[in-house]
Motif scaffolding. Structure first.
Motif, PDB file in Angstrom:
ATOM      1  N   SER A 192      -7.567  33.529 -54.968  1.00 37.10           N
ATOM      2  CA  SER A 192      -7.154  34.553 -55.923  1.00 37.10           C
ATOM      3  C   SER A 192      -8.304  34.938 -56.850  1.00 37.10           C
ATOM      4  O   SER A 192      -8.537  36.128 -57.121  1.00 37.10           O
ATOM      5  CB  SER A 192      -5.964  34.055 -56.737  1.00 37.10           C
ATOM      6  OG  SER A 192      -5.603  34.986 -57.737  1.00 37.10           O
ATOM      7  N   GLU A 193      -9.049  33.936 -57.334  1.00 45.82           N
ATOM      8  CA  GLU A 193     -10.167  34.215 -58.223  1.00 45.82           C
ATOM      9  C   GLU A 193     -11.268  34.993 -57.512  1.00 45.82           C
ATOM     10  O   GLU A 193     -11.840  35.948 -58.052  1.00 45.82           O
ATOM     11  CB  GLU A 193     -10.743  32.904 -58.781  1.00 45.82           C
ATOM     12  CG  GLU A 193      -9.827  32.160 -59.723  1.00 45.82           C
ATOM     13  CD  GLU A 193      -9.566  32.910 -61.020  1.00 45.82           C
ATOM     14  OE1 GLU A 193     -10.442  33.685 -61.456  1.00 45.82           O
ATOM     15  OE2 GLU A 193      -8.476  32.725 -61.588  1.00 45.82           O
ATOM     16  N   GLN A 227      -5.378  29.360 -55.238  1.00 39.57           N
ATOM     17  CA  GLN A 227      -5.932  29.622 -56.566  1.00 39.57           C
ATOM     18  C   GLN A 227      -7.396  30.035 -56.465  1.00 39.57           C
ATOM     19  O   GLN A 227      -7.828  30.988 -57.106  1.00 39.57           O
ATOM     20  CB  GLN A 227      -5.779  28.396 -57.467  1.00 39.57           C
ATOM     21  CG  GLN A 227      -6.123  28.661 -58.930  1.00 39.57           C
ATOM     22  CD  GLN A 227      -5.872  27.460 -59.814  1.00 39.57           C
ATOM     23  OE1 GLN A 227      -5.801  26.325 -59.339  1.00 39.57           O
ATOM     24  NE2 GLN A 227      -5.732  27.696 -61.114  1.00 39.57           N
TER      25      GLN A 227
END
Length: 334
Positions: A258-259, A255
């Motif tokens: 991904s950011e 996560q």
């Protein structure tokens, strides 16, 4: 630059004289800031905002290398990239006083990023993407080219032999204990084997100019915008070197990753095969950090700040950290 110089000569009068040699007039207030490789101080200025004075560690970078760092920062600032560039006086940004190079920066007040803030990770990705885009047209000519296996070999050899670049011998108390050396040799060999395989599978055809040490302490949130600080380790490297240090989750880093990448790709395409190199750079950083502490043992600031370094417990923990690098291998790229 004289070979015998050390930070021991950097007393308050010398610091103030250096700052005032640029034409500024100090109010004699000196506040040391958190820096070990170099020496950094906030200096009060009469009828003006304080400045930040950075004194470079002697014999680490030569004049041409520092000048290239400064010219890069000034060009980035002119291009609208939020960096903290050195102040210029009569067209010069690098100065020498008492055989020591120094420069001055404007003071930036703000906060460092929050480790698990996804919105901030996206913004950090944007900033680094913007930086890489602005740097993409010109390779560094004076700075280093990243070479992970060579860096790993040099650092590991120093730890195993106790041979640093220092003129004085390394005290036995700071060396890796003999009984731990077989374990260390085995662990280093395993990490090197894994690293070499990754590099053989993929390595970019051309390096790119990067910040080189973009950890959280080198980023500052100022007036709603992140700024990059301290380009002391700028080099020709790999894009992912400026990204992976912001991945703090060990169980599920996807996560966060991904950011960061989404923000980065607002400015620059990201080659996802570089993710296979994160384990390599992580291993090199762990090994090099121990070697760095060892090579700076003569600096009183290190003795005070890292008093725990060199004990048998330290070396056992270091071995455990290296083992963790092996056990977590492939977690990012899976």
């Amino acid at each position: 630059m004289t070979a015998t110089h050390s930070f021991s000569t950097l007393v308050p009068d010398v610091i103030l004289d250096a700052v005032e040699s640029t034409g500024l007039w100090s109010d004699s207030r000196i506040y040391p800031l958190n820096s070990y490789e170099n020496r950094v101080y906030q200096i009060g200025i009469e009828d003006s905002s304080p400045v930040i004075a950075k004194f470079y560690r002697p014999e680490r970078w030569n004049e041409a290398q520092i000048q290239e760092e400064h010219q890069t920062l000034l060009k980035l600032k002119a291009a609208g990239v939020p960096v903290v560039a050195p102040l210029e006086f009569n067209g010069a940004s690098l100065f020498e006083h008492k055989d020591m190079y120094f420069c001055l920066y404007p003071r930036l007040v703000g906060q460092h990023p929050e480790a698990d803030n996804l919105d901030q990770l996206y913004q950090l990705g944007e900033l680094i993407g913007k930086l890489h885009q602005a740097l993409s047209t010109t390779m560094f000519k004076e700075r280093l080219n990243v070479s992970p296996l060579a860096q790993m070999d040099v650092a590991a050899n120093q730890i195993l032999t106790g041979n640093t670049l220092l003129k004085a011998p390394l005290p036995k108390a700071l060396q890796l204990p003999e009984k731990l050396k077989p374990l260390y040799i085995k662990q280093i060999a395993r990490l090197r084997e894994l690293s070499e395989a990754r590099i053989q599978a993929y390595w970019p055809t051309q390096l790119r100019p990067i910040h080189g040490d973009s950890h959280r302490s080198n980023l500052m949130l100022h007036e709603g915008q992140f700024h990059l600080l301290d380009f002391d380790d700028c080099q020709n490297g790999v894009a992912v070197q400026d990204l992976w240090l912001h991945i703090t989750q060990t169980e599920n880093p996807r996560q966060q990753l991904s950011e960061i990448i989404e923000g980065y790709e607002s400015y620059q395409p990201f080659e996802t095969r570089e993710l296979d190199l994160v384990d390599v750079f992580k291993s090199v950083r762990v090994i090099s950090y121990a070697a760095w502490l060892q090579s700076r043992w003569h600096d009183p600031a290190f003795v005070k700040a890292f008093s725990w370094f060199g004990s048998e417990e330290y070396w056992i923990n270091h071995l455990n950290e290296l083992k963790s690098c092996e056990l977590e291998w492939g977690q990012i790229s899976r």
